[in-house]
Design a protein around this motif. Sequence first.
Motif, PDB file in Angstrom:
ATOM      1  N   TYR A 137     -24.051   8.831  13.599  1.00  0.00           N
ATOM      2  CA  TYR A 137     -23.660   7.458  13.274  1.00  0.00           C
ATOM      3  C   TYR A 137     -22.141   7.254  13.298  1.00  0.00           C
ATOM      4  N   VAL A 138     -21.416   8.146  12.653  1.00  0.00           N
ATOM      5  CA  VAL A 138     -19.965   7.972  12.581  1.00  0.00           C
ATOM      6  C   VAL A 138     -19.313   7.992  13.963  1.00  0.00           C
ATOM      7  N   PRO A 139     -19.640   8.949  14.853  1.00  0.00           N
ATOM      8  CA  PRO A 139     -19.017   8.903  16.188  1.00  0.00           C
ATOM      9  C   PRO A 139     -19.360   7.641  16.972  1.00  0.00           C
ATOM     10  N   LEU A 140     -20.605   7.164  16.877  1.00  0.00           N
ATOM     11  CA  LEU A 140     -20.993   5.967  17.623  1.00  0.00           C
ATOM     12  C   LEU A 140     -20.328   4.704  17.065  1.00  0.00           C
ATOM     13  N   ALA A 141     -19.957   4.729  15.805  1.00  0.00           N
ATOM     14  CA  ALA A 141     -19.320   3.564  15.182  1.00  0.00           C
ATOM     15  C   ALA A 141     -17.806   3.681  15.155  1.00  0.00           C
ATOM     16  N   ARG A 142     -17.246   4.543  15.955  1.00  0.00           N
ATOM     17  CA  ARG A 142     -15.792   4.751  15.917  1.00  0.00           C
ATOM     18  C   ARG A 142     -14.997   3.474  16.183  1.00  0.00           C
ATOM     19  N   PRO A 143     -15.376   2.637  17.186  1.00  0.00           N
ATOM     20  CA  PRO A 143     -14.614   1.383  17.370  1.00  0.00           C
ATOM     21  C   PRO A 143     -14.659   0.471  16.147  1.00  0.00           C
ATOM     22  N   VAL A 144     -15.780   0.481  15.429  1.00  0.00           N
ATOM     23  CA  VAL A 144     -15.885  -0.337  14.226  1.00  0.00           C
ATOM     24  C   VAL A 144     -14.947   0.181  13.145  1.00  0.00           C
ATOM     25  N   TYR A 145     -14.841   1.489  13.031  1.00  0.00           N
ATOM     26  CA  TYR A 145     -13.910   2.061  12.058  1.00  0.00           C
ATOM     27  C   TYR A 145     -12.471   1.669  12.398  1.00  0.00           C
ATOM     28  N   VAL A 146     -12.138   1.671  13.685  1.00  0.00           N
ATOM     29  CA  VAL A 146     -10.786   1.285  14.091  1.00  0.00           C
ATOM     30  C   VAL A 146     -10.515  -0.168  13.731  1.00  0.00           C
ATOM     31  N   ALA A 147     -11.470  -1.050  14.028  1.00  0.00           N
ATOM     32  CA  ALA A 147     -11.283  -2.472  13.732  1.00  0.00           C
ATOM     33  C   ALA A 147     -11.183  -2.717  12.232  1.00  0.00           C
ATOM     34  N   TYR A 148     -12.095  -2.109  11.481  1.00  0.00           N
ATOM     35  CA  TYR A 148     -12.051  -2.304  10.032  1.00  0.00           C
ATOM     36  C   TYR A 148     -10.779  -1.703   9.443  1.00  0.00           C
ATOM     37  N   GLY A 149     -10.352  -0.572   9.983  1.00  0.00           N
ATOM     38  CA  GLY A 149      -9.115   0.026   9.507  1.00  0.00           C
ATOM     39  C   GLY A 149      -7.926  -0.902   9.712  1.00  0.00           C
ATOM     40  N   LEU A 150      -7.873  -1.570  10.866  1.00  0.00           N
ATOM     41  CA  LEU A 150      -6.779  -2.509  11.120  1.00  0.00           C
ATOM     42  C   LEU A 150      -6.823  -3.686  10.158  1.00  0.00           C
TER      43      LEU A 150
END
Length: 280
Positions: free
Chosen positions: A191-204
């Motif tokens: 799950y975490v690797p597949l959601a990496r773009p979401v983590y980047v967006a939420y992090g921003l």
Amino acid sequence: MSTIALPHQERGASFWRLVELVGCYVLGLLWIMPLLYAVWMAIHPPEYEVRFDLFAPLTLDNFIAAWSAAPFARYFFNTFVLISVILVAQFVICTLAAYAFARYEFKGKTVIFMLILLQLMVMPEVLLVENYRTMVRLGLVDTVLAMGLPYMASAFGIFLLRQAFLTVPKELDDAARVEGAGSVGVLLRVYVPLARPVYVAYGLVSVSYHWNNLLWPLVITNSVSTRPLTVGLQVFASPDQGVQWSIISAAALMTSAPLLIAFLLFQRQFVQSFMRAGIK
């Protein structure tokens, strides 16, 4: 040679696309004008604040004066520590909560998730007094931890990651479990690797919000050693020193530059993650 006339609908669609394009350029120009004006004031002497001269001399004195007027090194350090602590805590808490809501069934799941979403409607300022009283009882007033503790869980982050986890096929769960992975292993390896773009967006989004947050740090901090950049900028609005817009512009550019650079580097992941999460 004969020309082929475009159908009426196609001509209308082309016209509205042109209107949309012009509108985007106009809005972009309106957005960037204050930034360009701030850059102009920061790199020119104070006498050119309201007078445009193509051959005006360039200078870095405003940046030097701004850096010397306040302990910016300490403010940057406090801000980076604050952002890092909040972001790590949010990633851990939101990931675990989103995974539970996306893949587990338990009693009261829908009600609990709706209560979490209701927090999105509560302005942080409403909880200001109660949060301050809590920090006083915990003995954390005037600490970096006090600035970050109320924000270490995020309803928006839980919702965003849950939406991303729901798009992951359950067959990948089964495949990982066949290989011997447990629940935590499936989460970290699938799950975490597949959601990496979401983590980047939420992090921003998270970094941008807490980087610019002023009211809560202003209330909970008392000393220079714990203040972040937003509170530190208040020194330039002191009535004793007067308002020096060229120095204020230089200080504002120094504090906002990391955010602008981060967004330019990750803007593609930022847009794609929201598209994948179904948020408009």
